[in-house]
Each structure stands twice: as C-alpha cells, then as structure tokens.
Design an enzyme around this catalytic site. Sequence first.
Site, PDB file in Angstrom:
ATOM      1  N   SER A   1       0.059   5.378   5.501  1.00  0.00           N
ATOM      2  CA  SER A   1       0.316   4.693   4.233  1.00  0.00           C
ATOM      3  C   SER A   1       0.678   5.718   3.162  1.00  0.00           C
ATOM      4  O   SER A   1       0.320   6.896   3.262  1.00  0.00           O
ATOM      5  CB  SER A   1      -0.942   3.936   3.845  1.00  0.00           C
ATOM      6  OG  SER A   1      -1.026   3.789   2.460  1.00  0.00           O
ATOM      7  N   SER A   2       1.339   5.227   2.114  1.00  0.00           N
ATOM      8  CA  SER A   2       1.744   6.131   1.025  1.00  0.00           C
ATOM      9  C   SER A   2       0.547   6.729   0.289  1.00  0.00           C
ATOM     10  O   SER A   2       0.703   7.705  -0.442  1.00  0.00           O
ATOM     11  CB  SER A   2       2.640   5.383   0.037  1.00  0.00           C
ATOM     12  OG  SER A   2       2.003   4.211  -0.420  1.00  0.00           O
ATOM     13  N   CYS A   3      -0.649   6.173   0.489  1.00  0.00           N
ATOM     14  CA  CYS A   3      -1.818   6.710  -0.227  1.00  0.00           C
ATOM     15  C   CYS A   3      -2.292   8.044   0.337  1.00  0.00           C
ATOM     16  O   CYS A   3      -3.216   8.645  -0.199  1.00  0.00           O
ATOM     17  CB  CYS A   3      -2.952   5.698  -0.263  1.00  0.00           C
ATOM     18  SG  CYS A   3      -3.702   5.442   1.331  1.00  0.00           S
TER      19      CYS A   3
ATOM     20  N   LYS B   1      -6.249   8.755   7.477  1.00  0.00           N
ATOM     21  CA  LYS B   1      -4.832   8.734   7.861  1.00  0.00           C
ATOM     22  C   LYS B   1      -4.235  10.146   7.874  1.00  0.00           C
ATOM     23  O   LYS B   1      -3.366  10.452   8.702  1.00  0.00           O
ATOM     24  CB  LYS B   1      -4.051   7.819   6.904  1.00  0.00           C
ATOM     25  CG  LYS B   1      -4.372   6.337   7.117  1.00  0.00           C
ATOM     26  CD  LYS B   1      -3.923   5.892   8.498  1.00  0.00           C
ATOM     27  CE  LYS B   1      -4.231   4.456   8.801  1.00  0.00           C
ATOM     28  NZ  LYS B   1      -3.805   4.061  10.155  1.00  0.00           N
TER      29      LYS B   1
ATOM     30  N   TYR C   1      -9.889   6.188   3.169  1.00  0.00           N
ATOM     31  CA  TYR C   1      -8.802   5.697   4.024  1.00  0.00           C
ATOM     32  C   TYR C   1      -7.709   6.756   4.131  1.00  0.00           C
ATOM     33  O   TYR C   1      -7.207   7.040   5.233  1.00  0.00           O
ATOM     34  CB  TYR C   1      -8.251   4.408   3.422  1.00  0.00           C
ATOM     35  CG  TYR C   1      -7.051   3.841   4.129  1.00  0.00           C
ATOM     36  CD1 TYR C   1      -7.184   3.130   5.317  1.00  0.00           C
ATOM     37  CD2 TYR C   1      -5.762   3.994   3.607  1.00  0.00           C
ATOM     38  CE1 TYR C   1      -6.078   2.599   5.965  1.00  0.00           C
ATOM     39  CE2 TYR C   1      -4.649   3.471   4.246  1.00  0.00           C
ATOM     40  CZ  TYR C   1      -4.810   2.773   5.426  1.00  0.00           C
ATOM     41  OH  TYR C   1      -3.709   2.257   6.063  1.00  0.00           O
TER      42      TYR C   1
ATOM     43  N   HIS D   1      -4.397  -7.023  -0.463  1.00  0.00           N
ATOM     44  CA  HIS D   1      -3.490  -6.244  -1.310  1.00  0.00           C
ATOM     45  C   HIS D   1      -2.979  -7.133  -2.446  1.00  0.00           C
ATOM     46  O   HIS D   1      -3.099  -8.364  -2.393  1.00  0.00           O
ATOM     47  CB  HIS D   1      -2.323  -5.702  -0.472  1.00  0.00           C
ATOM     48  CG  HIS D   1      -2.751  -4.619   0.471  1.00  0.00           C
ATOM     49  ND1 HIS D   1      -2.830  -4.810   1.835  1.00  0.00           N
ATOM     50  CD2 HIS D   1      -3.142  -3.343   0.258  1.00  0.00           C
ATOM     51  CE1 HIS D   1      -3.245  -3.697   2.412  1.00  0.00           C
ATOM     52  NE2 HIS D   1      -3.447  -2.788   1.479  1.00  0.00           N
TER      53      HIS D   1
HETATM   54  O1  GFB Z   1      -2.242  -3.588  -3.122  1.00  0.00           O
HETATM   55  P1  GFB Z   1      -3.287  -2.927  -3.918  1.00  0.00           P
HETATM   56  O2  GFB Z   1      -4.644  -3.492  -3.854  1.00  0.00           O
HETATM   57  O3  GFB Z   1      -3.496  -1.425  -3.537  1.00  0.00           O
HETATM   58  O4  GFB Z   1      -2.721  -2.933  -5.436  1.00  0.00           O
HETATM   59  P2  GFB Z   1      -2.910   0.010  -3.938  1.00  0.00           P
HETATM   60  C1  GFB Z   1      -3.532  -2.523  -6.454  1.00  0.00           C
HETATM   61  C2  GFB Z   1      -2.809  -2.585  -7.792  1.00  0.00           C
HETATM   62  O5  GFB Z   1      -2.516  -3.945  -8.115  1.00  0.00           O
HETATM   63  C3  GFB Z   1      -3.741  -2.076  -8.868  1.00  0.00           C
HETATM   64  C4  GFB Z   1      -3.307  -4.352  -9.230  1.00  0.00           C
HETATM   65  O6  GFB Z   1      -2.996  -1.528  -9.937  1.00  0.00           O
HETATM   66  C5  GFB Z   1      -4.474  -3.348  -9.273  1.00  0.00           C
HETATM   67  O7  GFB Z   1      -5.030  -3.248 -10.581  1.00  0.00           O
HETATM   68  N1  GFB Z   1      -3.732  -5.745  -9.030  1.00  0.00           N
HETATM   69  C6  GFB Z   1      -3.543  -6.749  -9.919  1.00  0.00           C
HETATM   70  C7  GFB Z   1      -4.378  -6.258  -7.962  1.00  0.00           C
HETATM   71  N2  GFB Z   1      -4.084  -7.882  -9.483  1.00  0.00           N
HETATM   72  C8  GFB Z   1      -4.591  -7.612  -8.247  1.00  0.00           C
HETATM   73  C9  GFB Z   1      -5.261  -8.419  -7.280  1.00  0.00           C
HETATM   74  O8  GFB Z   1      -5.521  -9.595  -7.455  1.00  0.00           O
HETATM   75  N3  GFB Z   1      -5.613  -7.803  -6.111  1.00  0.00           N
HETATM   76  C10 GFB Z   1      -5.350  -6.494  -5.878  1.00  0.00           C
HETATM   77  N4  GFB Z   1      -5.686  -5.965  -4.679  1.00  0.00           N
HETATM   78  N5  GFB Z   1      -4.752  -5.697  -6.790  1.00  0.00           N
HETATM   79  C11 GFB Z   1      -3.753   0.403  -1.566  1.00  0.00           C
HETATM   80  C12 GFB Z   1      -4.786   1.277  -0.933  1.00  0.00           C
HETATM   81  O9  GFB Z   1      -3.581   0.880  -2.835  1.00  0.00           O
HETATM   82  O10 GFB Z   1      -2.489   0.481  -0.979  1.00  0.00           O
HETATM   83  C13 GFB Z   1      -4.746   1.203   0.529  1.00  0.00           C
HETATM   84  O11 GFB Z   1      -6.051   0.953  -1.460  1.00  0.00           O
HETATM   85  C14 GFB Z   1      -3.330   1.250   1.075  1.00  0.00           C
HETATM   86  O12 GFB Z   1      -5.508   2.248   1.020  1.00  0.00           O
HETATM   87  C15 GFB Z   1      -2.444   0.277   0.365  1.00  0.00           C
HETATM   88  O13 GFB Z   1      -2.821   2.546   0.939  1.00  0.00           O
HETATM   89  C16 GFB Z   1      -1.004   0.308   0.824  1.00  0.00           C
HETATM   90  O14 GFB Z   1      -1.422   0.037  -3.843  1.00  0.00           O
HETATM   91  O15 GFB Z   1      -3.488   0.491  -5.212  1.00  0.00           O
END
Ligand code: GFB
Length: 321
Positions: A105-107, A138, A134, A177
């Site tokens: 993943s990009s993280c 990776k 995580y 996500h």
């Molecule tokens: O997809 P996400 O959870 O993960 O997105 P990451 C997080 C971003 O979306 C943050 C905003 O800026 C959150 O504040 N956001 C807004 C929300 N509303 C929501 C919501 O209802 N749910 C969620 N989940 N986020 C993940 C990593 O990072 O990306 C994993 O934690 C993995 O390890 C994945 O790498 C691809 O993009 O921040």
Amino acid sequence: MKKVFVAGHSGLVGSATVAALAGLKEYDLITRAHSDLDLSDRTATRDFFMTYRPDHVVMCAAKVGGILANSNFPVEFLHNNLAIQLSVFDAAHASGVDRMIFLGSSCIYPRDCAQPISEDYLLTGPLEETNRPYALAKIAGVEACWSFNRQHQRRYLALMPTNLYGPGDNYHPDHSHVLPALIRRFHEAKVKGAPSVTVWGSGRPRREFMFSSDVGDAIAFLLGLPDGDFDALTSPDKAPLLNVGVGHDITIRELAERVKETVGYAGELVLDPSKPDGTPRKLMDVTRFHKLGWRAKTPLDIGLRASYQDFLSKYATASRL
Ligand code: GFB
C-alpha cells in the site's frame, strides 16, 4: 499453462485479480477459502504449496482497514500481516515459485515525503502514526521480496497500489476505508431523510482512488510480461518496488461531494475535526509503471457508480454489511 495461486482471493484485490485472470487460457487459477487454509499457519501453508506447486503467486491476503481500524487494532495489523507473509514467503520459496506479486500500500512511504511519491522514497523519513504497524509489516514484505531475489535468485515483486475501492469493498461504518464509508453514510442519510452527513477530519487531506478492476488488470499485465521485463523489475540490485495508481488525487471534501452526487443525497455535509486526518497527501508517482506500457483506465465517476450499485445489492440483503 501456469498455475497461479491467488492468496486472499475473496478480498477487494484478490477478487479483481481472479476476474482479470479467469478468462486467460494461459493460467490455471488456484484459490483457497480462509476456512480451508489459514495462511498464518506455516505448516499448513507449506503443505499446501508443496502439494499444488504453483508457478506464480499473487499475494493479496492481508489484514486491511481504514484509518480508524488501523488506529484501534495496531496489534492485528502488525502481527497478522507479518504472520501471513512469513508463511507465504517461506512456502513459496520452498516449493519453487518463480514469480510472486506481493501487494502492499502507499502507506509504506514516509508521511511527509515529496509528491508524487516515487519508489525511491521508501525509508527516507518517519511513517504516518495511524498506520505505522500496517506499514511496517508491508515494508517487511518488500524487504522479503528483495532478500529472496538477492539471496535465492527469486523474482518477487512488491506492487504498491494507491487507495483502492470497488465491488466487494468493506462498507463497515467505522472500520472501512473512506470511500465505501461515505457511500454507506450518504445512502443511509438519504433513506432516513437526515439533514446532514458527517465527514471525518478537516476534509483537506488529498487521496488518489483507483478502481479495483484496474489493479486486477495491472496484475494480469505484470504476470504476462516476458521473462526479461519481469527480471528487470525484480533484479537483485534494487528494491523490487512498483507503484500503481491513477496519477491524480482529490481532497476528501471533493470526494464527499462526488459521493453525495452519486448517491443523490440533497442534504448538508458537516466536517468532524475530532477525527484524524492521517497523511496529508498520498499521490503515487506512476512513471515507472507507465513506461512498461500500462495505464489505469476507470474514471472516478464510473467507478463510483459501480461501487454504489455493489453497495445497494449487498445492502438490500445485508449479506456482507
Ligand atoms: O481510507 P482511509 O480510512 O485511510 O481515509 P488512509 C482516511 C481519510 O479520509 C482521513 C477521511 O483523512 C479521514 O479523516 N475520512 C472522512 C474518513 N470520512 C471518513 C470516514 O467515514 N471513514 C474513513 N475511514 N475516513 C489508509 C491506511 O490510510 O489507507 C491503510 O490506514 C491503507 O493502512 C489504506 O494504507 C490504503 O488513506 O488515511
């Protein structure tokens, strides 16, 4: 005909990989349900590989989740991923797998690295806290690919996709996500006639979203590369890393507006700054992949509509929600 084991075939990437490879006559696909094979069990995994002897492995099996799941369950994100990876790398090498595509993943890249993120930025700075466990698991997988290539002349490639979405996604309200979470929240608000929908964080972080069938297509493309090209990607003198993404990003607020439009919700959008923003920006540099002659093709509006349809079909029966 090459035997391809798709580990984690029922997940977002695994199912897209199976769909992309299923119609190709040069592959014989092997899959196993989690209930039949626990990939964190090293003995069972080795026995399985020695019995079926796959030529190629697409390693999509992983514990994954959104920002809150990563923050709340650091032990599972670190431990489960390391355990699965140790078994699969060990078994693949022992049984003579010649090509493996290991999904990350990009993280894995530093939180504040320059954008777009080149493969060369690995381990050049501190990681984002919300997904460090995580990311470290990776990164260990990337290092495992490189170590097997160096020490045992294997051809194991670490493919790092940007944020993915698509049919079969996890629509859990808290652990998913952002994109599937927003589909669910906007849909429920529409059905209930709620006046507003809450979007976590400041809405300012930027993310790049790729439809899952595109990553399936990318994997099929890589498996189909001639030996010389695949060897060049996995040569022991450099980290066998390859980014895959769409090449452009949007803010979380813009994403929320797009989901709102797709769902057909008419109310307000309210930001909740008490929830974490995570990494400020994650845009992949996909120059290396483009040079191979492949590009992602699904525009966000098309992918969003397909995802919303997928959500509606699942939500109607509540089978996976
Ligand atoms: O997809 P996400 O959870 O993960 O997105 P990451 C997080 C971003 O979306 C943050 C905003 O800026 C959150 O504040 N956001 C807004 C929300 N509303 C929501 C919501 O209802 N749910 C969620 N989940 N986020 C993940 C990593 O990072 O990306 C994993 O934690 C993995 O390890 C994945 O790498 C691809 O993009 O921040």
